[in-house]
Scaffold this motif. Structure first.
Motif, PDB file in Angstrom:
ATOM      1  N   LEU A 114      -3.635  -3.900  -7.001  1.00 48.25           N
ATOM      2  CA  LEU A 114      -2.882  -4.100  -5.763  1.00 48.25           C
ATOM      3  C   LEU A 114      -3.810  -4.420  -4.596  1.00 48.25           C
ATOM      4  N   ALA A 115      -4.938  -3.738  -4.546  1.00 45.60           N
ATOM      5  CA  ALA A 115      -5.889  -3.992  -3.464  1.00 45.60           C
ATOM      6  C   ALA A 115      -6.435  -5.416  -3.555  1.00 45.60           C
ATOM      7  N   PHE A 116      -6.710  -5.870  -4.761  1.00 42.41           N
ATOM      8  CA  PHE A 116      -7.209  -7.231  -4.944  1.00 42.41           C
ATOM      9  C   PHE A 116      -6.161  -8.254  -4.515  1.00 42.41           C
TER      10      PHE A 116
ATOM     11  N   ALA B 296      -3.786  -7.784  -2.338  1.00 48.02           N
ATOM     12  CA  ALA B 296      -3.678  -7.712  -0.882  1.00 48.02           C
ATOM     13  C   ALA B 296      -4.818  -8.487  -0.227  1.00 48.02           C
ATOM     14  N   LEU B 297      -6.014  -8.345  -0.748  1.00 47.47           N
ATOM     15  CA  LEU B 297      -7.161  -9.079  -0.218  1.00 47.47           C
ATOM     16  C   LEU B 297      -6.954 -10.586  -0.363  1.00 47.47           C
TER      17      LEU B 297
END
Length: 122
Positions: free
Chosen positions: A2-4, A6-7
């Motif tokens: 999810l963080a990837f 979002a980035l």
């Protein structure tokens, strides 16, 4: 994961937001004048003297004008943001200048709603 994602989303949206933020400053008279100067300067370069209106000269001049317009827009935006920060700091200082004791004394001197102003004789 999810963080990837979002980035990646932020990185994809960044050019759109950047061009949006620089849009209005890029259309100012200062930015247009700087673009015209860069365009003429590039067309006057030694290697384009023989054909200043050729495709290569025009492409290089257009690229230089766009770069100058963007630099000017960035400068104007940075200047405006700095002015806004200073105005905000001044307003914050003015609001914080009055102490609570001074403000409470001022508020205590005002009559309460529904209470008659003046002295009460008992």
């Amino acid at each position: 994961m999810l963080a990837f994602n979002a980035l990646q989303s932020v990185q994809q949206a960044l050019p759109k937001y950047r061009s949006s933020a620089l849009g209005r400053p890029g259309r100012t008279e200062e930015a247009e004048a700087e673009a015209r100067r860069a365009y003429k300067t590039e067309q006057g370069r030694r290697w384009y003297k023989h054909n200043p209106n050729g495709a290569d000269a025009v492409a290089a001049a257009t690229k230089a004008a766009d770069a100058a317009r963007e630099r000017t827009a960035e400068y104007l935006l940075a200047t405006r943001l700095e002015q806004l920060r200073e105005q905000t700091a001044v307003r914050t200082e003015q609001a914080a200048a009055a102490t609570w004791a001074a403000r409470l004394t001022e508020l205590a001197a005002r009559p309460l709603d529904g209470e008659p102003a003046g002295t009460v004789i008992a």
